[in-house]
Design an enzyme around this catalytic site. Structure first.
Site, PDB file in Angstrom:
ATOM      1  N   VAL A   1      69.849  61.466   2.634  1.00 50.98           N
ATOM      2  CA  VAL A   1      70.341  60.215   2.034  1.00 50.98           C
ATOM      3  C   VAL A   1      71.270  60.481   0.856  1.00 50.98           C
ATOM      4  CG1 VAL A   1      69.676  58.025   0.977  1.00 50.98           C
ATOM      5  CG2 VAL A   1      68.305  58.980   2.830  1.00 50.98           C
TER       6      VAL A   1
ATOM      7  N   HIS B   1      64.225  63.608   5.538  1.00 49.20           N
ATOM      8  CA  HIS B   1      64.664  62.239   5.277  1.00 49.20           C
ATOM      9  C   HIS B   1      65.106  62.048   3.828  1.00 49.20           C
ATOM     10  CE1 HIS B   1      62.987  59.878   8.943  1.00 49.20           C
ATOM     11  NE2 HIS B   1      63.432  61.074   9.294  1.00 49.20           N
ATOM     12  N   ASP B   2      64.558  62.828   2.926  1.00 45.86           N
ATOM     13  CA  ASP B   2      65.004  62.779   1.533  1.00 45.86           C
ATOM     14  C   ASP B   2      66.409  63.354   1.414  1.00 45.86           C
ATOM     15  OD1 ASP B   2      64.882  62.500  -1.315  1.00 45.86           O
ATOM     16  OD2 ASP B   2      64.316  64.619  -1.461  1.00 45.86           O
TER      17      ASP B   2
END
Length: 211
Positions: A79, A75-76
């Protein structure tokens, strides 16, 4: 039998995740050059040992944490690149990515990353980035649950900003169409093989949570 079957499922899904994460992390660049595994050899020689020790303790306490740390790195990276922005709390002009739909009441493992950061600050202050901690922790989580090991390129810079809109729209969502998810992967330089690998994560989390 159930325990053996569960262990095999965990190992298989973490192995699939590796197929996506190994190339995904290698394509990052640091300011002034490429990332490389020996980045902290002189400045913080015990960095990877410290990360592994704390991750091992967390996973021994709760096996599901391995999946959570791997997912946190995913998820890091999806983005603004693998820059640790997912760890930032809301303050001033920053609206935390933790409040986005994919992360709110879902992303976990932050306390493990905090513990690692605290230990590294004692060993070598202001040296190891949180982005690198996430990358190493993701690899170690895979290894500790029976998956293979890979070299983690290091030297990432931590972001000073977060993007809640990027978190909401760039991370593939369960209700996205297949074509939308595939497009999101392609925008990150990933293909359909990577999509299949990382799309196994919800199943992995579900399997671990009911064990």
């Amino acid at each position: 039998m159930r325990g053996t079957s569960m262990a095999n499922s965990v190992n298989f899904l973490l192995l699939l995740s590796l197929l996506a994460f190994a190339p995904f992390c290698h394509c990052d660049k640091k300011v002034g050059g490429y990332l490389y595994p020996q980045y902290y050899v002189k400045s913080c020689p015990r960095a990877q040992e410290i990360v592994k020790s704390i991750v091992a303790k967390a996973v021994a306490k709760e096996t599901r944490m391995a999946a959570s740390l791997l997912r946190l790195h995913f998820h890091d990276c999806f983005v603004k690149g693998c820059d640790g922005s997912v760890l930032l709390d809301s303050s001033g002009t920053i609206i935390s990515e933790k409040r986005s739909n994919p992360n709110r009441n879902s992303a976990r493992g932050f306390e493990v990353i905090d513990e690692i950061k605290s230990a590294l600050e004692k060993a070598c202050p202001e040296t190891v980035s949180c982005a690198d901690i996430l990358a190493i922790a993701a690899r170690d989580s895979t290894v500790l649950t029976g998956g293979p090991r890979w070299e983690v390129p290091l030297g990432r810079r931590d972001s000073l900003d977060a993007s809640i809109s990027g978190s909401n729209y760039n991370i593939p969502a369960p209700n996205n169409t297949f074509q939308t998810i595939l497009t999101k992967f392609k925008l990150k330089g990933l293909d359909i093989v990577d999509l299949v690998a990382l799309s196994g994560k919800p199943l992995f989390l579900f399997c671990v949570s009911i064990t």
